[in-house]
Design a protein around this motif. Structure first.
Motif, PDB file in Angstrom:
ATOM      1  N   GLU A  50       0.824  -1.205   0.000  1.00 20.49           N
ATOM      2  CA  GLU A  50       0.000   0.000   0.000  1.00 20.49           C
ATOM      3  C   GLU A  50       0.864   1.263   0.000  1.00 20.49           C
ATOM      4  O   GLU A  50       0.580   2.227  -0.703  1.00 20.49           O
ATOM      5  CB  GLU A  50      -0.915  -0.017   1.232  1.00 20.49           C
ATOM      6  CG  GLU A  50      -2.057   0.963   1.124  1.00 20.49           C
ATOM      7  CD  GLU A  50      -3.018   0.829   2.287  1.00 20.49           C
ATOM      8  OE1 GLU A  50      -3.305   1.838   2.936  1.00 20.49           O
ATOM      9  OE2 GLU A  50      -3.448  -0.322   2.555  1.00 20.49           O
ATOM     10  N   HIS A  51       1.928   1.220   0.761  1.00 25.09           N
ATOM     11  CA  HIS A  51       2.836   2.372   0.843  1.00 25.09           C
ATOM     12  C   HIS A  51       3.503   2.631  -0.509  1.00 25.09           C
ATOM     13  O   HIS A  51       3.555   3.767  -0.976  1.00 25.09           O
ATOM     14  CB  HIS A  51       3.898   2.103   1.916  1.00 25.09           C
ATOM     15  CG  HIS A  51       4.920   3.177   2.023  1.00 25.09           C
ATOM     16  ND1 HIS A  51       4.643   4.407   2.571  1.00 25.09           N
ATOM     17  CD2 HIS A  51       6.214   3.219   1.624  1.00 25.09           C
ATOM     18  CE1 HIS A  51       5.728   5.157   2.509  1.00 25.09           C
ATOM     19  NE2 HIS A  51       6.689   4.458   1.946  1.00 25.09           N
ATOM     20  N   GLN A  53       2.449   1.765  -3.398  1.00 23.44           N
ATOM     21  CA  GLN A  53       1.431   2.205  -4.351  1.00 23.44           C
ATOM     22  C   GLN A  53       1.229   3.710  -4.249  1.00 23.44           C
ATOM     23  O   GLN A  53       1.060   4.400  -5.247  1.00 23.44           O
ATOM     24  CB  GLN A  53       0.125   1.475  -4.041  1.00 23.44           C
ATOM     25  CG  GLN A  53      -1.059   1.938  -4.866  1.00 23.44           C
ATOM     26  CD  GLN A  53      -2.359   1.410  -4.302  1.00 23.44           C
ATOM     27  OE1 GLN A  53      -2.389   0.646  -3.343  1.00 23.44           O
ATOM     28  NE2 GLN A  53      -3.454   1.831  -4.892  1.00 23.44           N
ATOM     29  N   LYS A  54       1.268   4.218  -3.022  1.00 22.69           N
ATOM     30  CA  LYS A  54       0.981   5.639  -2.815  1.00 22.69           C
ATOM     31  C   LYS A  54       2.205   6.514  -2.977  1.00 22.69           C
ATOM     32  O   LYS A  54       2.131   7.611  -3.503  1.00 22.69           O
ATOM     33  CB  LYS A  54       0.391   5.852  -1.427  1.00 22.69           C
ATOM     34  CG  LYS A  54      -1.053   5.436  -1.356  1.00 22.69           C
ATOM     35  CD  LYS A  54      -1.624   5.699   0.015  1.00 22.69           C
ATOM     36  CE  LYS A  54      -3.052   5.182   0.099  1.00 22.69           C
ATOM     37  NZ  LYS A  54      -3.418   4.774   1.431  1.00 22.69           N
ATOM     38  N   TYR A  55       3.345   6.028  -2.482  1.00 20.91           N
ATOM     39  CA  TYR A  55       4.498   6.922  -2.397  1.00 20.91           C
ATOM     40  C   TYR A  55       5.686   6.491  -3.243  1.00 20.91           C
ATOM     41  O   TYR A  55       6.538   7.282  -3.572  1.00 20.91           O
ATOM     42  CB  TYR A  55       4.957   7.051  -0.937  1.00 20.91           C
ATOM     43  CG  TYR A  55       3.875   7.541  -0.024  1.00 20.91           C
ATOM     44  CD1 TYR A  55       3.494   8.878  -0.052  1.00 20.91           C
ATOM     45  CD2 TYR A  55       3.223   6.677   0.837  1.00 20.91           C
ATOM     46  CE1 TYR A  55       2.475   9.328   0.765  1.00 20.91           C
ATOM     47  CE2 TYR A  55       2.214   7.118   1.661  1.00 20.91           C
ATOM     48  CZ  TYR A  55       1.850   8.452   1.627  1.00 20.91           C
ATOM     49  OH  TYR A  55       0.839   8.883   2.429  1.00 20.91           O
ATOM     50  N   ARG A 117      -0.865   3.918 -11.811  1.00 21.70           N
ATOM     51  CA  ARG A 117      -1.833   4.867 -11.229  1.00 21.70           C
ATOM     52  C   ARG A 117      -2.380   5.792 -12.308  1.00 21.70           C
ATOM     53  O   ARG A 117      -3.572   6.070 -12.371  1.00 21.70           O
ATOM     54  CB  ARG A 117      -1.175   5.688 -10.117  1.00 21.70           C
ATOM     55  CG  ARG A 117      -1.172   5.027  -8.759  1.00 21.70           C
ATOM     56  CD  ARG A 117      -0.898   6.058  -7.660  1.00 21.70           C
ATOM     57  NE  ARG A 117       0.258   6.893  -7.961  1.00 21.70           N
ATOM     58  CZ  ARG A 117       1.515   6.592  -7.612  1.00 21.70           C
ATOM     59  NH1 ARG A 117       1.758   5.488  -6.958  1.00 21.70           N
ATOM     60  NH2 ARG A 117       2.492   7.399  -7.899  1.00 21.70           N
TER      61      ARG A 117
END
Ligand code: NI
Length: 145
Positions: A50-51, A53-55, A117
Motif C-alpha cells: 500500500e505504501h 502504491q501511494k508513495y 496509477r
C-alpha cells in the motif's frame, strides 16, 4: 512441507495494549496462521504494498476493473486507445458482457507504480465509465517472503 527459513530472521519486540494483542491472536487463529509472527509479517507486507502504491515507484502488479455502458458514444474506442497506448503495461484483459448495456472489463497490469496509477486514473475518468477500481499487489520481486 518446506521447512521454515530461520536464517536472516530478525527478532524484535513490540509493545501494544493488552486488548490489541488479544485481538491480534484471535485474528491470527481465525485466519489460520501458525503463529503471531506469520500474521504480523503478512500485515507488514500488505502495508508495504500500500505504501509503495501511494508513495513509491516500485514495480507493482494489479488489476484495473471497469464497468461501463458500451452504448455510450465512443467509450469503447476511448478505452481501447488508452489500452493500446500502454500495451507494455497492460498484460491481459478480460471482458464480460454483464447484460444488454453493461460491460465489465478487468485489466491485468504490471509496471511502475506511477504509470499504473496514471493509466487507472485515465481509464476510470473516461466518459461512460460508471465505476472503476485499481487493485494493487506486489510484483513479488521487492517483497521478502
Ligand atoms: Ni461487453
Amino acid at each position: 512441507m518446506k521447512k521454515p527459513k530461520t536464517l536472516g530472521v530478525v527478532r524484535f519486540s513490540i509493545s501494544v495494549p493488552k486488548d490489541l494483542a488479544r485481538q491480534l491472536d484471535q485474528m491470527t487463529r481465525q485466519k489460520g496462521y501458525d503463529n503471531r509472527s506469520l500474521a504480523v509479517a503478512d500485515m507488514i507486507r500488505a502495508q508495504l504494498v500500500e505504501h509503495w502504491q501511494k508513495y513509491g515507484d516500485q514495480q507493482i502488479a494489479g488489476t484495473i476493473t471497469l464497468v461501463y455502458d458500451h452504448h455510450k458514444q465512443h467509450v469503447q474506442a476511448a478505452l481501447t486507445d488508452i489500452q493500446h497506448d500502454h500495451h507494455e503495461v497492460i498484460i491481459s484483459t478480460l471482458h464480460v458482457h454483464l447484460d444488454h448495456d453493461n460491460c465489465l472489463e478487468v485489466l491485468a497490469v504490471r509496471g511502475r507504480a506511477a504509470i499504473i496509477r496514471q493509466i487507472a486514473d485515465e481509464l476510470i475518468a473516461s466518459k461512460g465509465v460508471k465505476h472503476g477500481k485499481l487493485t494493487v499487489t506486489s510484483s513479488g520481486k521487492d517483497l521478502a517472503a
